[in-house]
Motif scaffolding. Structure first.
Motif, PDB file in Angstrom:
ATOM      1  N   ALA A 140       0.814  -1.266  -0.025  1.00  0.00           N
ATOM      2  CA  ALA A 140      -0.001   0.069   0.068  1.00  0.00           C
ATOM      3  C   ALA A 140       0.737   1.309   0.038  1.00  0.00           C
ATOM      4  O   ALA A 140       0.542   2.330  -0.565  1.00  0.00           O
ATOM      5  N   GLY A 141       2.085   1.365   0.634  1.00  0.00           N
ATOM      6  CA  GLY A 141       3.136   2.325   0.645  1.00  0.00           C
ATOM      7  C   GLY A 141       3.696   2.564  -0.974  1.00  0.00           C
ATOM      8  O   GLY A 141       4.259   3.785  -0.939  1.00  0.00           O
ATOM      9  N   ASN A 150      -4.590   6.866   5.165  1.00  0.00           N
ATOM     10  CA  ASN A 150      -3.865   7.145   6.101  1.00  0.00           C
ATOM     11  C   ASN A 150      -2.968   5.813   6.190  1.00  0.00           C
ATOM     12  O   ASN A 150      -1.665   6.009   6.392  1.00  0.00           O
ATOM     13  N   TYR A 151      -3.495   4.810   5.757  1.00  0.00           N
ATOM     14  CA  TYR A 151      -2.575   3.601   5.871  1.00  0.00           C
ATOM     15  C   TYR A 151      -1.383   3.532   4.947  1.00  0.00           C
ATOM     16  O   TYR A 151      -0.280   3.311   5.168  1.00  0.00           O
ATOM     17  N   ALA A 152      -1.635   3.841   3.584  1.00  0.00           N
ATOM     18  CA  ALA A 152      -0.907   4.091   2.533  1.00  0.00           C
ATOM     19  C   ALA A 152       0.164   4.947   2.856  1.00  0.00           C
ATOM     20  O   ALA A 152       1.250   4.870   2.403  1.00  0.00           O
ATOM     21  N   ALA A 153      -0.297   6.186   3.326  1.00  0.00           N
ATOM     22  CA  ALA A 153       0.791   7.471   3.414  1.00  0.00           C
ATOM     23  C   ALA A 153       1.748   7.004   4.779  1.00  0.00           C
ATOM     24  O   ALA A 153       3.027   7.194   4.481  1.00  0.00           O
ATOM     25  N   ALA A 154       1.166   6.253   5.670  1.00  0.00           N
ATOM     26  CA  ALA A 154       2.168   5.877   6.673  1.00  0.00           C
ATOM     27  C   ALA A 154       2.792   4.812   6.338  1.00  0.00           C
ATOM     28  O   ALA A 154       4.208   4.825   6.940  1.00  0.00           O
ATOM     29  N   ASN A 177      16.062  -1.496   7.173  1.00  0.00           N
ATOM     30  CA  ASN A 177      15.417  -2.029   5.848  1.00  0.00           C
ATOM     31  C   ASN A 177      13.857  -2.071   5.853  1.00  0.00           C
ATOM     32  O   ASN A 177      13.327  -2.126   7.030  1.00  0.00           O
ATOM     33  N   SER A 178      13.081  -1.964   5.003  1.00  0.00           N
ATOM     34  CA  SER A 178      11.894  -2.095   4.926  1.00  0.00           C
ATOM     35  C   SER A 178      11.328  -3.494   4.200  1.00  0.00           C
ATOM     36  O   SER A 178      12.052  -3.978   3.424  1.00  0.00           O
ATOM     37  N   LEU A 179      10.236  -4.035   4.814  1.00  0.00           N
ATOM     38  CA  LEU A 179       9.490  -5.283   4.266  1.00  0.00           C
ATOM     39  C   LEU A 179       8.135  -4.918   3.713  1.00  0.00           C
ATOM     40  O   LEU A 179       7.248  -4.247   4.598  1.00  0.00           O
ATOM     41  N   CYS A 180       7.723  -5.201   2.402  1.00  0.00           N
ATOM     42  CA  CYS A 180       6.503  -4.664   2.096  1.00  0.00           C
ATOM     43  C   CYS A 180       5.735  -5.990   1.754  1.00  0.00           C
ATOM     44  O   CYS A 180       5.759  -6.805   0.705  1.00  0.00           O
ATOM     45  N   PHE A 181       4.784  -6.460   2.830  1.00  0.00           N
ATOM     46  CA  PHE A 181       4.107  -7.596   2.548  1.00  0.00           C
ATOM     47  C   PHE A 181       2.967  -7.370   1.779  1.00  0.00           C
ATOM     48  O   PHE A 181       2.374  -6.303   1.710  1.00  0.00           O
ATOM     49  N   GLY A 182       2.406  -8.230   1.285  1.00  0.00           N
ATOM     50  CA  GLY A 182       1.007  -8.133   0.601  1.00  0.00           C
ATOM     51  C   GLY A 182      -0.049  -8.582   1.727  1.00  0.00           C
ATOM     52  O   GLY A 182      -0.003  -7.862   2.651  1.00  0.00           O
ATOM     53  N   HIS A 235      13.861  -2.039   0.282  1.00  0.00           N
ATOM     54  CA  HIS A 235      12.433  -2.347   0.397  1.00  0.00           C
ATOM     55  C   HIS A 235      12.385  -3.841  -0.265  1.00  0.00           C
ATOM     56  O   HIS A 235      12.469  -3.750  -1.377  1.00  0.00           O
ATOM     57  N   LEU A 236      12.061  -4.685   0.679  1.00  0.00           N
ATOM     58  CA  LEU A 236      12.076  -5.960  -0.069  1.00  0.00           C
ATOM     59  C   LEU A 236      10.617  -6.529   0.212  1.00  0.00           C
ATOM     60  O   LEU A 236       9.956  -6.167   1.026  1.00  0.00           O
ATOM     61  N   GLY A 237       9.947  -6.654  -0.920  1.00  0.00           N
ATOM     62  CA  GLY A 237       8.686  -7.333  -1.139  1.00  0.00           C
ATOM     63  C   GLY A 237       8.328  -8.756  -1.068  1.00  0.00           C
ATOM     64  O   GLY A 237       8.955  -9.382  -1.580  1.00  0.00           O
TER      65      GLY A 237
END
Length: 246
Positions: A140-141, A150-154, A177-182, A235-237
């Motif tokens: 979402a980010g 709100n969630y996507a912006a955060a 690092n960031s993890l971008c979960f589905g 940023h790891l998806g």
């Protein structure tokens, strides 16, 4: 290892895996009863339960101090705590906006700052081990989310937080690092996994299924570990292919 939002879902699974791999866990959650139940099966000498809100800067500072007193040092942080307050943009209240920004973004900043200060001080005192910070972001980010500005912006903000921490603290061997979960099978995703949205979302996931908490937390522990010693600011998806880009 500090894990926020540890009473259920990804936070609970992370705590369990960290302990299974030989680490100690400082687990934080607003729901003290659920947190104690979640930690009950784990060895008491390896876990420290903290009840409170991530949006409490003083609690973050005190918790790090208590963790150092008990375990000797803090080498990792997982900013996982999260909530949702969905509404379309034109209908979203100021409170819905602020609640989500506070928990996901401001809370993550408080804990990153508190843990990071300790890590920097420890390195300056002669301990070269540094540390690792993992921010739980989301697709979402990176692509937005209808009904959740709100969630996507955060979550987008967490990507920037990771990159900035990586730039500032790399000289201290502190990685971020960031993890971008589905879509992970947790209580927070029950709505999107329901009848109204399920088929449409699954059609966009090449692997054709939701993720399980116990499988996605392996990537958290990878980023926390020395196996990712040269990985920072990334940023790891982890999403079954839901977001594929260059």
């Amino acid at each position: 290892m500090v894990v926020t939002g540890a009473a259920q879902g990804i936070g609970k699974a992370t705590s369990e895996l960290v302990v299974a791999l030989g680490g100690n866990v400082v687990a934080l959650d607003l729901n003290g009863t659920a947190l104690r139940e979640a930690l009950a099966p784990l060895p008491s000498d390896r876990v420290m339960a903290v009840t409170g809100s991530v949006v409490d800067a003083d609690l973050a500072t005190r918790t790090v101090s208590d963790a150092v007193s008990r375990f000797g040092a803090v080498h990792g942080l997982v900013n996982n705590a999260g909530i949702t307050r969905p509404a379309m943009i034109e209908k979203m209240s100021a409170a819905q906006w602020q609640d989500v920004i506070d928990v996901h973004l401001t809370g993550a900043f408080y804990w990153t700052q508190a843990v990071g200060r300790h890590m920097v001080q420890r390195v300056k005192a002669g301990d070269p081990s540094g540390g690792s910070i993992v921010n739980i972001s989301s697709d979402a980010g990176r692509k937005g989310s209808i009904g959740q500005i709100n969630y996507a912006a955060a979550k987008a903000g967490l990507l920037a937080m990771s990159m900035t921490a990586a730039r500032e603290w790399g000289k201290h061997n502190i990685r971020a690092n960031s993890l971008c979960f589905g879509v992970v099978e947790t209580p927070m995703t029950e709505v999107v996994r329901g009848d109204k949205f399920r088929d449409g979302i699954l059609a966009q996931i090449p692997l054709g299924r939701w993720a399980k908490p116990e499988e996605v937390v392996r990537t958290i522990c990878f980023l926390l570990s020395d196996a990712a010693s040269y990985v920072t600011g990334q940023h790891l998806g982890v999403n079954g292919g839901f977001h594929i880009s260059l």
